[in-house]
Motif scaffolding. Structure first.
Motif, PDB file in Angstrom:
ATOM      1  N   ILE A  36       0.811  -1.007  -0.033  1.00 48.98           N
ATOM      2  CA  ILE A  36       0.015   0.061  -0.046  1.00 48.98           C
ATOM      3  C   ILE A  36       0.956   1.303  -0.128  1.00 48.98           C
ATOM      4  CG2 ILE A  36      -1.666   1.413   1.016  1.00 48.98           C
ATOM      5  CD1 ILE A  36      -2.893  -1.467   2.333  1.00 48.98           C
ATOM      6  N   VAL A  37       0.899   2.034  -1.044  1.00 53.62           N
ATOM      7  CA  VAL A  37       1.797   2.970  -1.011  1.00 53.62           C
ATOM      8  C   VAL A  37       0.652   4.606  -0.926  1.00 53.62           C
ATOM      9  CG1 VAL A  37       3.138   4.488  -2.796  1.00 53.62           C
ATOM     10  CG2 VAL A  37       3.101   1.832  -3.081  1.00 53.62           C
ATOM     11  N   ASP A  38       1.212   5.548  -0.187  1.00 55.85           N
ATOM     12  CA  ASP A  38       0.616   6.687   0.422  1.00 55.85           C
ATOM     13  C   ASP A  38       0.672   7.574  -0.711  1.00 55.85           C
ATOM     14  OD1 ASP A  38       0.167   5.994   2.767  1.00 55.85           O
ATOM     15  OD2 ASP A  38       1.908   6.529   3.528  1.00 55.85           O
ATOM     16  N   TYR A  40       1.419  10.691  -1.425  1.00 56.31           N
ATOM     17  CA  TYR A  40       2.504  11.789  -1.291  1.00 56.31           C
ATOM     18  C   TYR A  40       3.740  11.053  -1.443  1.00 56.31           C
ATOM     19  CZ  TYR A  40       3.220  10.330   3.513  1.00 56.31           C
ATOM     20  OH  TYR A  40       3.146   9.594   4.663  1.00 56.31           O
ATOM     21  N   GLU A  41       3.998   9.566  -1.813  1.00 57.83           N
ATOM     22  CA  GLU A  41       5.058   9.068  -2.103  1.00 57.83           C
ATOM     23  C   GLU A  41       5.101   8.074  -3.333  1.00 57.83           C
ATOM     24  OE1 GLU A  41       6.071   6.890   1.495  1.00 57.83           O
ATOM     25  OE2 GLU A  41       4.539   5.413   1.282  1.00 57.83           O
ATOM     26  N   LYS A  42       6.355   7.630  -3.590  1.00 55.14           N
ATOM     27  CA  LYS A  42       6.517   6.569  -4.492  1.00 55.14           C
ATOM     28  C   LYS A  42       7.360   5.558  -3.979  1.00 55.14           C
ATOM     29  CE  LYS A  42       5.621   8.973  -8.731  1.00 55.14           C
ATOM     30  NZ  LYS A  42       5.871   9.282 -10.288  1.00 55.14           N
ATOM     31  N   ARG A  43       7.444   4.278  -4.416  1.00 55.81           N
ATOM     32  CA  ARG A  43       8.367   3.237  -4.024  1.00 55.81           C
ATOM     33  C   ARG A  43       9.085   2.403  -4.982  1.00 55.81           C
ATOM     34  NH1 ARG A  43       5.543   0.346   1.325  1.00 55.81           N
ATOM     35  NH2 ARG A  43       5.029   2.436   2.382  1.00 55.81           N
ATOM     36  N   ALA A  44      10.339   2.227  -4.883  1.00 54.71           N
ATOM     37  CA  ALA A  44      11.120   1.588  -5.853  1.00 54.71           C
ATOM     38  C   ALA A  44      11.085   0.000  -5.472  1.00 54.71           C
ATOM     39  CB  ALA A  44      12.369   1.960  -5.849  1.00 54.71           C
ATOM     40  N   LYS A  53      10.352  -1.832 -10.844  1.00 52.44           N
ATOM     41  CA  LYS A  53       9.721  -0.550 -11.411  1.00 52.44           C
ATOM     42  C   LYS A  53       9.475   0.421 -10.280  1.00 52.44           C
ATOM     43  CE  LYS A  53       5.260  -3.060 -10.503  1.00 52.44           C
ATOM     44  NZ  LYS A  53       3.858  -3.401 -11.107  1.00 52.44           N
ATOM     45  N   LEU A  54       8.609   1.373 -10.254  1.00 51.34           N
ATOM     46  CA  LEU A  54       8.140   2.302  -9.214  1.00 51.34           C
ATOM     47  C   LEU A  54       6.759   2.095  -8.954  1.00 51.34           C
ATOM     48  CD1 LEU A  54       9.878   5.868 -10.354  1.00 51.34           C
ATOM     49  CD2 LEU A  54      10.544   4.229  -8.352  1.00 51.34           C
ATOM     50  N   LEU A  55       6.545   1.749  -7.545  1.00 48.82           N
ATOM     51  CA  LEU A  55       5.102   1.660  -7.419  1.00 48.82           C
ATOM     52  C   LEU A  55       4.429   2.950  -7.084  1.00 48.82           C
ATOM     53  CD1 LEU A  55       5.640  -1.477  -4.638  1.00 48.82           C
ATOM     54  CD2 LEU A  55       5.046  -1.492  -7.178  1.00 48.82           C
ATOM     55  N   GLU A  56       3.243   2.965  -7.767  1.00 49.44           N
ATOM     56  CA  GLU A  56       2.464   4.169  -7.671  1.00 49.44           C
ATOM     57  C   GLU A  56       1.364   4.279  -6.327  1.00 49.44           C
ATOM     58  OE1 GLU A  56       2.740   6.642  -9.542  1.00 49.44           O
ATOM     59  OE2 GLU A  56       4.142   5.826 -10.767  1.00 49.44           O
ATOM     60  N   PRO A  57       1.011   5.418  -6.076  1.00 46.89           N
ATOM     61  CA  PRO A  57       0.153   5.417  -4.792  1.00 46.89           C
ATOM     62  C   PRO A  57      -1.120   4.466  -4.912  1.00 46.89           C
ATOM     63  CG  PRO A  57       0.849   7.521  -5.393  1.00 46.89           C
ATOM     64  CD  PRO A  57       1.256   6.720  -6.690  1.00 46.89           C
ATOM     65  N   ALA A  71      10.623   3.621  -0.234  1.00 44.99           N
ATOM     66  CA  ALA A  71       9.878   4.893  -0.242  1.00 44.99           C
ATOM     67  C   ALA A  71      10.399   5.939  -0.612  1.00 44.99           C
ATOM     68  CB  ALA A  71       9.005   4.748   1.031  1.00 44.99           C
ATOM     69  N   PHE A  72      10.020   6.843  -1.318  1.00 44.80           N
ATOM     70  CA  PHE A  72      10.547   8.085  -1.522  1.00 44.80           C
ATOM     71  C   PHE A  72       9.412   9.205  -1.424  1.00 44.80           C
ATOM     72  CE2 PHE A  72      13.443   5.483  -3.768  1.00 44.80           C
ATOM     73  CZ  PHE A  72      14.701   6.047  -3.640  1.00 44.80           C
ATOM     74  N   ASP A  73       9.527  10.209  -0.497  1.00 41.91           N
ATOM     75  CA  ASP A  73       8.784  11.253  -0.373  1.00 41.91           C
ATOM     76  C   ASP A  73       8.654  12.190  -1.566  1.00 41.91           C
ATOM     77  OD1 ASP A  73       6.887  13.250   0.739  1.00 41.91           O
ATOM     78  OD2 ASP A  73       7.640  13.174   2.601  1.00 41.91           O
ATOM     79  N   MET A  74       7.575  12.594  -2.082  1.00 41.20           N
ATOM     80  CA  MET A  74       7.474  13.179  -3.411  1.00 41.20           C
ATOM     81  C   MET A  74       7.195  14.718  -3.068  1.00 41.20           C
ATOM     82  SD  MET A  74       8.485  11.156  -5.392  1.00 41.20           S
ATOM     83  CE  MET A  74       8.112  12.028  -6.935  1.00 41.20           C
ATOM     84  N   ARG A  75       6.809  15.012  -1.591  1.00 41.38           N
ATOM     85  CA  ARG A  75       6.920  16.348  -1.217  1.00 41.38           C
ATOM     86  C   ARG A  75       7.880  17.299  -1.221  1.00 41.38           C
ATOM     87  NH1 ARG A  75       3.200  14.913   3.859  1.00 41.38           N
ATOM     88  NH2 ARG A  75       4.900  13.610   4.337  1.00 41.38           N
ATOM     89  N   THR A  76       7.819  18.518  -0.953  1.00 45.32           N
ATOM     90  CA  THR A  76       9.112  19.562  -0.676  1.00 45.32           C
ATOM     91  C   THR A  76       9.414  19.193   0.591  1.00 45.32           C
ATOM     92  OG1 THR A  76       7.905  21.189  -2.295  1.00 45.32           O
ATOM     93  CG2 THR A  76       9.732  21.730  -0.659  1.00 45.32           C
ATOM     94  N   GLN A  77      10.843  19.062   0.772  1.00 45.28           N
ATOM     95  CA  GLN A  77      11.129  18.513   2.084  1.00 45.28           C
ATOM     96  C   GLN A  77      12.376  19.808   2.395  1.00 45.28           C
ATOM     97  OE1 GLN A  77      12.512  14.354   2.127  1.00 45.28           O
ATOM     98  NE2 GLN A  77      11.828  14.256   0.083  1.00 45.28           N
ATOM     99  N   THR A  78      12.524  19.802   3.747  1.00 46.05           N
ATOM    100  CA  THR A  78      13.387  20.902   4.230  1.00 46.05           C
ATOM    101  C   THR A  78      14.746  20.030   4.772  1.00 46.05           C
ATOM    102  OG1 THR A  78      11.732  22.204   4.904  1.00 46.05           O
ATOM    103  CG2 THR A  78      13.578  22.814   5.977  1.00 46.05           C
ATOM    104  N   LEU A  79      15.792  20.731   4.212  1.00 45.53           N
ATOM    105  CA  LEU A  79      17.224  20.135   4.901  1.00 45.53           C
ATOM    106  C   LEU A  79      17.774  21.242   5.756  1.00 45.53           C
ATOM    107  CD1 LEU A  79      18.402  18.119   1.898  1.00 45.53           C
ATOM    108  CD2 LEU A  79      17.186  17.235   3.899  1.00 45.53           C
TER     109      LEU A  79
END
Length: 394
Positions: A36-38, A40-44, A53-57, A71-79
């Motif tokens: 189950i992919v959220d 706001y993210e994608k999964r390799a 492949k990349l798993l879609e939400p 998992a990779f968060d596709m939102r804008t992130q702050t470093l």
């Protein structure tokens, strides 16, 4: 018979155990196969370590037990970039920290091209921050924040594009020089403020002196003009006073001659002699004023006695203009009374109420009394005496 039943029970227990194991295995396989992919993210997905492949939400089915997802968060992130120490181009030590905003644009590159994209971007931002500060002077690092931000972002764009990461913004939060430099800057600022204060004070004193000098100049000019006007007015007053005194003396002298001459005439009239010797000034005055007082000229040997007209000052002195004014007022009153009588006569003719209309005899009598009183009061001479001919007296 009993010996045959024991193997059957053992077989049933074994089958039950196998069935339970199969059930557990099926449940585990189903759980492992569903991902189950959220939103706001994608999964390799990797199967046996190979990228697939990349798993879609949403719900995704993957091979059970042999699949792994990242998992990779596709939102804008702050470093948060830790505080860095750097030496500026003019050899001044400074410390600075920053914030970097990133967004994963390609999850496959972020998975395959870099080990940990967050740590990589953070380390790259630290080194870039130190390099940018080292290429600038101290004053520029304190004043040109926007330029620092733009240069760091430009330096981060090229390597992060290969990682599938986009740097959206870079913000330098603080740039602080060392304590010694801060102390020197405070002293410089204080000295600059003192210098400006001294300049402003000097300019104020100069302006005050100029304004004071200008005010003194204007004051002296106004005072000089006032003294000049005062002297002019004083001189004019003295000249007018001198003329008035001269005219007053002349008028008083002529009046004294008249009074003295009248007294002399009275004394001569009381004497027994019929021949009189009179000064020329007195005869001139008698001829001068006799015509205006009596209305007739004295004749001698068939010729008129020469006389002069009164000037304005003499007419005012003996009151000739007042006599003419009084006579004019009497004529005006008489004219008004005649108009009133005409109005009353017209009212009687038209048959109006005559209760308030005066008797004509009373009006005429009142007019005579008013005329007599004004004549006596205006000239101080009875009417019968004023009409006598002065030439008839001796």
């Amino acid at each position: 018979m009993v010996v045959q039943l024991i193997p059957m029970q053992a077989l049933g227990g074994a089958l039950l155990l196998v069935g339970a194991l199969l059930l557990v295995l099926v449940i585990a396989a189903l759980l492992s196969a569903i991902e189950i992919v959220d939103a706001y993210e994608k999964r390799a997905l990797t199967v046996f370590g190979e990228y697939r492949k990349l798993l879609e939400p949403g719900i995704n089915f993957v091979p059970p037990f042999v699949s792994n997802t990242y998992a990779f968060d596709m939102r804008t992130q702050t470093l948060d970039v830790p505080r860095q120490e750097a030496i500026t181009r003019d050899n001044s030590p400074v410390t600075a920290d920053a914030v970097v905003y990133i967004k994963v644009m390609d999850a496959k590159k972020a998975f395959l091209q870099v080990d940990d994209y967050k740590r990589a971007v953070s380390n790259l931002a630290q080194t870039t921050l130190r390099a940018v500060l080292g290429d600038m002077e101290l004053d520029d690092t304190l004043n040109k924040r926007q330029e620092i931000n733009a240069r760091i972002r430009q330096e981060l764009d090229e390597p992060t594009d290969e990682w599938g990461i986009r740097v959206e913004s870079v913000e330098v939060r603080e740039v602080n020089p060392s304590k010694d430099v801060q102390r020197a800057m405070e002293q410089q600022t204080s000295a600059e403020r003192k210098r400006r204060a001294m300049i402003l004070e000097a300019q104020g004193e100069r302006r005050s002196a100029v304004e004071k000098a200008e005010g003194d100049k204007q004051s002296e000019i106004i005072r000089a003009q006032g003294e000049k006007q005062s002297q002019i007015l004083e001189a004019q007053g003295d000249s007018i006073s001198t003329v008035l005194r001269a005219r007053s003396a002349e008028s008083m002298g002529e009046r004294a001659i008249i009074d003295k001459g009248m007294e002399t005439l009275g004394e001569i009239g009381q004497g027994e002699s019929t021949t009189f010797v009179m000064p020329q000034e007195l005869t001139s005055l008698v001829g001068r004023y006799g015509k205006h007082l009596s209305g007739s000229d004295v004749e001698a040997d068939g010729q008129e006695l020469e006389s002069r007209e009164f000037d304005d000052e003499t007419r005012e002195l003996i009151g000739l203009d007042d006599i003419a004014e009084i006579i004019g007022e009497i004529d005006q009153e008489a004219e008004m009374d005649v108009e009133a009588m005409e109005q009353e006569a017209q009212a009687i003719k038209e048959g109006q109420d005559t209760a308030d209309i005066s008797d004509p005899d009373e009006v005429i009598e009142q007019m005579d009394q008013d005329f007599q009183g004004q004549t006596d009061g205006g000239t101080g001479v009875p009417s019968d005496e004023a009409g006598d001919d002065p030439s008839s007296s001796d």
